[in-house]
Design a protein around this motif. Sequence first.
Motif, mmCIF file in Angstrom:
data_model
loop_
_atom_site.group_PDB
_atom_site.id
_atom_site.type_symbol
_atom_site.label_atom_id
_atom_site.label_comp_id
_atom_site.label_asym_id
_atom_site.label_seq_id
_atom_site.Cartn_x
_atom_site.Cartn_y
_atom_site.Cartn_z
ATOM 1 N N LEU A 1 -1.099 -6.878 0.359
ATOM 2 C CA LEU A 1 -2.363 -6.439 0.969
ATOM 3 C C LEU A 1 -3.415 -6.120 -0.087
ATOM 4 O O LEU A 1 -4.585 -6.500 0.046
ATOM 5 C CB LEU A 1 -2.128 -5.217 1.848
ATOM 6 N N ILE A 2 -3.006 -5.446 -1.151
ATOM 7 C CA ILE A 2 -3.943 -5.125 -2.230
ATOM 8 C C ILE A 2 -4.489 -6.409 -2.850
ATOM 9 O O ILE A 2 -5.701 -6.538 -3.078
ATOM 10 C CB ILE A 2 -3.267 -4.229 -3.282
ATOM 11 N N GLU A 3 -3.612 -7.362 -3.124
ATOM 12 C CA GLU A 3 -4.060 -8.630 -3.718
ATOM 13 C C GLU A 3 -5.029 -9.363 -2.786
ATOM 14 O O GLU A 3 -6.036 -9.921 -3.241
ATOM 15 C CB GLU A 3 -2.867 -9.521 -4.058
ATOM 16 N N VAL B 1 4.811 -5.549 0.765
ATOM 17 C CA VAL B 1 3.693 -5.671 1.707
ATOM 18 C C VAL B 1 2.447 -4.999 1.138
ATOM 19 O O VAL B 1 1.347 -5.555 1.187
ATOM 20 C CB VAL B 1 4.068 -5.069 3.084
ATOM 21 N N GLN B 2 2.616 -3.816 0.567
ATOM 22 C CA GLN B 2 1.485 -3.101 -0.023
ATOM 23 C C GLN B 2 0.846 -3.927 -1.141
ATOM 24 O O GLN B 2 -0.381 -4.062 -1.200
ATOM 25 C CB GLN B 2 1.950 -1.753 -0.568
ATOM 26 N N SER B 3 1.659 -4.499 -1.992
ATOM 27 C CA SER B 3 1.130 -5.315 -3.092
ATOM 28 C C SER B 3 0.386 -6.541 -2.569
ATOM 29 O O SER B 3 -0.683 -6.892 -3.082
ATOM 30 C CB SER B 3 2.270 -5.757 -4.011
ATOM 31 N N HIS C 1 12.316 0.315 0.967
ATOM 32 C CA HIS C 1 11.298 0.640 -0.035
ATOM 33 C C HIS C 1 10.768 -0.633 -0.686
ATOM 34 O O HIS C 1 9.552 -0.801 -0.861
ATOM 35 C CB HIS C 1 11.903 1.576 -1.090
ATOM 36 N N TYR C 2 11.654 -1.555 -1.046
ATOM 37 C CA TYR C 2 11.246 -2.824 -1.654
ATOM 38 C C TYR C 2 10.296 -3.587 -0.735
ATOM 39 O O TYR C 2 9.251 -4.072 -1.175
ATOM 40 C CB TYR C 2 12.473 -3.683 -1.975
ATOM 41 N N HIS C 3 10.639 -3.678 0.534
ATOM 42 C CA HIS C 3 9.794 -4.431 1.479
ATOM 43 C C HIS C 3 8.441 -3.755 1.679
ATOM 44 O O HIS C 3 7.412 -4.438 1.773
ATOM 45 C CB HIS C 3 10.524 -4.629 2.808
ATOM 46 N N LEU C 4 8.411 -2.433 1.725
ATOM 47 C CA LEU C 4 7.139 -1.723 1.869
ATOM 48 C C LEU C 4 6.243 -1.949 0.653
ATOM 49 O O LEU C 4 5.032 -2.178 0.785
ATOM 50 C CB LEU C 4 7.375 -0.232 2.084
ATOM 51 N N ILE C 5 6.822 -1.891 -0.536
ATOM 52 C CA ILE C 5 6.045 -2.118 -1.756
ATOM 53 C C ILE C 5 5.554 -3.568 -1.820
ATOM 54 O O ILE C 5 4.429 -3.835 -2.237
ATOM 55 C CB ILE C 5 6.882 -1.761 -3.007
ATOM 56 N N LEU D 1 -9.851 -0.213 -8.061
ATOM 57 C CA LEU D 1 -8.519 0.223 -7.652
ATOM 58 C C LEU D 1 -7.884 1.075 -8.751
ATOM 59 O O LEU D 1 -7.347 2.157 -8.476
ATOM 60 C CB LEU D 1 -7.636 -0.983 -7.335
#
Length: 68
Positions: free
Chosen positions: A34-36, A30-32, A24-28, A49
């Motif tokens: 990508l958003i940045e 990567v998501q953060s 979960h930590y790694h997915l969040i 956003l």
Amino acid sequence: MESFSTSMDLVQFIGKLGDLKDEHYHLILVQSALIELLIDKGVFSRQELDHKITEVDRLMTGSPYPMA
């Protein structure tokens, strides 16, 4: 904990929870990132956003049944 037949089952369950936490930590992360990157490149703004997050949150937390 009566739902676990042995102590080893409990240990394995706790290990799986730890693995899920790491995933979960790694997915969040990567998501953060990508958003940045998308914000930095001007694909959308932070305000857009935030607006979309609020919109989707309203849809997800609203009643699943339409009101007449």
